[in-house]
Design an enzyme around this catalytic site. Structure first.
Site, PDB file in Angstrom:
ATOM      1  N   TYR A  47       0.849  -1.086   0.138  1.00 48.36           N
ATOM      2  CA  TYR A  47      -0.055  -0.031   0.109  1.00 48.36           C
ATOM      3  C   TYR A  47       0.721   1.514   0.001  1.00 48.36           C
ATOM      4  CZ  TYR A  47      -3.882  -2.911   1.221  1.00 48.36           C
ATOM      5  OH  TYR A  47      -4.908  -3.988   1.648  1.00 48.36           O
ATOM      6  N   HIS A  55      -6.048   2.008  -1.394  1.00 45.59           N
ATOM      7  CA  HIS A  55      -6.183   0.374  -2.015  1.00 45.59           C
ATOM      8  C   HIS A  55      -4.659   0.030  -2.283  1.00 45.59           C
ATOM      9  CE1 HIS A  55     -10.347   0.304  -2.658  1.00 45.59           C
ATOM     10  NE2 HIS A  55     -10.346   1.705  -3.041  1.00 45.59           N
ATOM     11  N   LYS A  86      -4.629  -4.094  -9.336  1.00 44.93           N
ATOM     12  CA  LYS A  86      -3.440  -4.164  -9.035  1.00 44.93           C
ATOM     13  C   LYS A  86      -2.386  -4.652  -9.989  1.00 44.93           C
ATOM     14  CE  LYS A  86      -5.466  -5.179  -4.384  1.00 44.93           C
ATOM     15  NZ  LYS A  86      -6.355  -4.164  -4.761  1.00 44.93           N
TER      16      LYS A  86
END
Length: 140
Positions: A47, A55, A86
């Protein structure tokens, strides 16, 4: 009062533990907050700040320096990370000397390989199409 004898801390001892510790330490020094990544099939989630406010930016997969990664495992890790919006970050620490032999000494550098989704090939392509404007700083 009786003196307590010290306990010897043996972590990290194995090659896998040294990679896990070294990558965690390096990303932490770069300002990332690390949490468990098993929810997304990764070793860590990285993070850019407080996990309650941000997020995760990366799904971090650890690789031992001499380990191989099968194409199917690579594809699965990539798809899982990208489905969760991601980037996949493969990380390792080389444990070999200049003559190619293996070493127990941890290298000072962590090696990263980042895999990002190709937005132009994505089903989300239309969402990301927008005219680019030149950035002009505000005066004042």
């Amino acid at each position: 009062m009786e003196a307590v004898s010290g306990v010897e801390w043996t972590f990290p001892q194995t090659l896998g533990e040294r990679v896990r510790y070294g990558v965690f330490e390096d990303l932490h020094h770069r300002g990332y907050i690390m949490t468990d990544g098993s929810k997304f099939g990764a070793d860590y989630l990285a993070y850019p700040g407080d996990p309650s406010l941000y997020h995760a930016q990366f799904c971090v997969r650890l690789l031992e320096s001499e380990a191989s990664l099968s194409p199917l495992a690579f594809q699965a890790a990539t798809r899982t990370a990208h489905a969760a919006r991601k980037h996949l970050l493969l990380a390792t620490i080389p444990f070999s000397t200049s003559d190619g032999t293996s070493s127990n000494e941890m290298a000072s550098e962590v090696l990263y390989f980042s895999v990002t989704p190709d937005i132009l090939q994505s089903s989300n392509k239309q969402r990301f199409e927008f005219p680019l404007k030149e950035f002009v700083p505000r005066e004042g």
